[in-house]
Design an enzyme around this catalytic site. Structure first.
Site, PDB file in Angstrom:
ATOM      1  N   GLY A  40     -53.022 -26.719 -33.832  1.00 49.67           N
ATOM      2  CA  GLY A  40     -52.176 -26.745 -32.642  1.00 49.67           C
ATOM      3  C   GLY A  40     -52.550 -25.528 -31.811  1.00 49.67           C
ATOM      4  N   HIS A 223     -45.029 -30.382 -42.644  1.00 50.12           N
ATOM      5  CA  HIS A 223     -45.755 -31.041 -41.554  1.00 50.12           C
ATOM      6  C   HIS A 223     -45.942 -32.495 -41.952  1.00 50.12           C
ATOM      7  CE1 HIS A 223     -48.708 -32.051 -38.537  1.00 50.12           C
ATOM      8  NE2 HIS A 223     -48.528 -30.874 -37.976  1.00 50.12           N
ATOM      9  N   HIS A 328     -45.744 -26.578 -44.513  1.00 50.06           N
ATOM     10  CA  HIS A 328     -46.533 -26.055 -43.395  1.00 50.06           C
ATOM     11  C   HIS A 328     -46.071 -24.679 -42.928  1.00 50.06           C
ATOM     12  CE1 HIS A 328     -49.150 -26.403 -39.942  1.00 50.06           C
ATOM     13  NE2 HIS A 328     -48.154 -26.323 -39.089  1.00 50.06           N
ATOM     14  N   LEU A 369     -48.383 -19.354 -33.445  1.00 43.74           N
ATOM     15  CA  LEU A 369     -49.396 -18.415 -32.946  1.00 43.74           C
ATOM     16  C   LEU A 369     -48.772 -17.566 -31.835  1.00 43.74           C
ATOM     17  CD1 LEU A 369     -52.615 -20.677 -32.742  1.00 43.74           C
ATOM     18  CD2 LEU A 369     -52.032 -19.026 -34.519  1.00 43.74           C
TER      19      LEU A 369
HETATM   20  C1  SIN Z   1     -50.316 -29.164 -35.463  1.00 49.57           C
HETATM   21  O1  SIN Z   1     -51.351 -29.000 -34.827  1.00 49.57           O
HETATM   22  O2  SIN Z   1     -49.869 -30.269 -35.719  1.00 49.57           O
HETATM   23  C2  SIN Z   1     -49.581 -27.961 -35.980  1.00 49.57           C
HETATM   24  C3  SIN Z   1     -49.249 -27.048 -34.902  1.00 49.57           C
HETATM   25  C4  SIN Z   1     -48.184 -26.078 -35.348  1.00 49.57           C
HETATM   26  O3  SIN Z   1     -48.026 -25.819 -36.533  1.00 49.57           O
HETATM   27  O4  SIN Z   1     -47.460 -25.608 -34.492  1.00 49.57           O
END
Ligand code: SIN
Length: 491
Positions: A40, A223, A328, A369
């Site tokens: 992401g 996730h 996750h 992030l």
């Molecule tokens: C994802 O790309 O599905 C995860 C992104 C995230 O953890 O914010």
């Protein structure tokens, strides 16, 4: 001293200049960090018509309004400047044909708001730039191949030093009045996770053992779409951005899973999607992500997913991708105030190991992030003016011995069952009893940490965000609003 060299730790180290920083980490460089694996991007209200307050509202909805509202507003307001700062460092964010930042959409966002770099390689691109910046920063000394073993406290109870060890088992004692924990998450304690091996909760366990308060420890995000490899604990992520681009979750018969579960269907907050898949799995079904409708231009945004699928002999342009929920992100962690300070004087925390309350009961996509950059920079700047005059260590604290390998296997199965997307008082109690009955586990740092996760999950009898109690009944699920009331998600 900063422990952990993911995005949050690197940002603290950079922002603390010119104060000397000792950066301690197990690995050096992007490899081995959860940050580098992030597919992401970074959520920021930089699109036309978007506003930080809309980003904040989505963060609160995803977090089931369990968030610290001030922290949410600070994060959303700081996000556009964080993007500018990363651009100034040279992060090559993706752009459209007119040169504007390309914006993607992920679960829980009311619009396209996510900036990426290298398509689904954002974490890697960011880490490369930040690692290079830290490597060339004269005020940072980086000791890699080291693990944190103990925290030394002075007579007044403040942090005064740490004990670290290298890969050969040699230990060193280092004085420091300011210890920043940036040690990441806990996914490696579970049967399946998108986290790297090092995300084993050791930093969290040590901070709690030293007396720092924990907060929201029961909130663990699954996730919905890790790549369902036939075996193995660490599963590659299949980014949610694929669903933002039009992919849908289907069962073995090809029927869509999400319609009727939530108004946002495949783009519902990820706790909702993970529960839907978990239920389907408990009923004996497998889940697939059908991305065959994406065109070639869309696929160019997902080189990482294409590579993961190719390695498993799957062409996702022709075949659905097998997916499964996996641990996750830990919303809970070391309790910190708005300044990143824990309740243990001299101990600070940032990134996934910390809990400022910004993510509430369920983190919004692409806010992690962002948190690492914004909170890392803010904490580094606050620590810039500190004094390095150290007090003497009077007492050493460690987290306890590691659990034997067999006990760790028992523990991960137990945690996966009890702290999965669907929880019950019976499974949580059984988990606590099983740990207490196993002396090797109960005395280990992993066992002690597991009890710290299980106890609040048992005590919180109502469902909230990622903590979903199947035994709480309709009244207990009131905070899920539309999802539960109108769509009958109550088990
Ligand atoms: C994802 O790309 O599905 C995860 C992104 C995230 O953890 O914010």
């Amino acid at each position: 001293m900063v422990v952990g060299a993911g995005i949050a730790g690197l940002c603290v180290a950079l922002a603390a200049a010119p104060r000397p920083v000792l950066l301690v980490s197990r690995s050096r460089g992007p490899a081995g960090t959860a940050s580098a694996m992030a597919q992401g991007g970074i959520a920021a209200a930089v699109g036309e018509g978007d506003e930080p307050v809309f980003h904040a509202a989505d963060t609160l909805v995803a977090g089931a309004c369990h968030n610290h509202v001030g922290a949410v507003l600070d994060l959303a307001l700081a996000a556009p400047d964080a993007i500018d700062w990363l651009l100034s460092l040279g992060v090559p964010f993706d752009r459209d044909d007119e040169g504007h930042l390309s914006l993607g959409r992920e679960g829980g966002h009311d619009r396209a708001r996510i900036v990426h770099a290298g398509g689904d390689g954002t974490g890697r691109e960011l880490m490369q730039v930040l690692v290079a910046a830290v490597e060339s920063a004269a005020h940072v000394q980086w000791l890699s191949g080291r693990a944190l073993q103990g925290i030394g406290l002075c007579a007044g109870g403040r942090v005064a030093g740490v004990r670290i060890s290298d890969e050969a088992g040699r230990s060193d004692v280092i004085s420091t009045p300011d210890l920043v924990m940036a040690t990441g998450g806990i996914g490696a304690l579970f049967d399946t996770t998108t986290n790297p091996e090092g995300a084993d909760g050791a930093g969290l366990a040590l901070a709690l053992a030293a007396g720092a308060d924990g907060r929201d420890l029961e909130f663990i995000q699954w996730h919905p779409t890790a790549f369902a490899l036939p075996s193995g604990r660490h599963l590659p992520l299949v980014t949610e951005a694929l669903r933002g681009a039009g992919a849908t979750l289907v069962g073995d018969d090809g029927a869509a899973l999400m319609p009727g579960t939530h108004p946002l269907a495949d783009l519902a907050p990820r706790d909702v999607v993970a529960r839907r898949i978990w239920r389907h799995r408990r009923a004996g079904g497998r889940t697939w992500l059908d991305a065959r409708r994406l065109d070639d231009a869309a696929w160019r945004q997902f080189p990482g997913v294409l590579a993961t699928c190719a390695a498993a002999g799957i062409d996702p342009r022709q075949q659905p991708i097998p997916v499964t929920p996996a641990v996750h992100f830990h919303m809970g962690g070391i309790a910190v105030d708005d300044a990143g300070a824990s309740t243990l004087p001299g101990l600070h925390a940032v990134g996934e190991v910390a809990c400022s309350g910004v993510h509430g009961a369920n983190r919004l996509a692409s806010n992690s992030l962002l948190e690492g950059v914004v909170c890392g920079n803010a904490l580094g700047a606050r620590l810039r003016g500190g004094s390095d005059a150290g007090a003497r260590v009077r007492r050493w604290v460690d987290a306890g011995p590691p659990a034997p390998a067999a006990a760790r296997e028992t523990l991960s199965a137990l945690l996966t069952d009890a702290l999965g997307p669907l929880r019950s008082g019976a499974a949580l109690s059984a988990g606590i009893d099983a740990i207490r009955a196993d002396a090797a586990l109960a005395g280990s740092w992993q066992g002690r940490l597991a009890l710290r996760l299980l106890a609040p999950a048992l005590a919180r009898a109502c469902s909230l965000g990622a903590h979903f109690r199947v035994d709480s009944g309709a009244a207990g699920n009131i905070r899920h609003g539309i999802e539960t009331a109108a769509y009958g998600e109550i088990a």
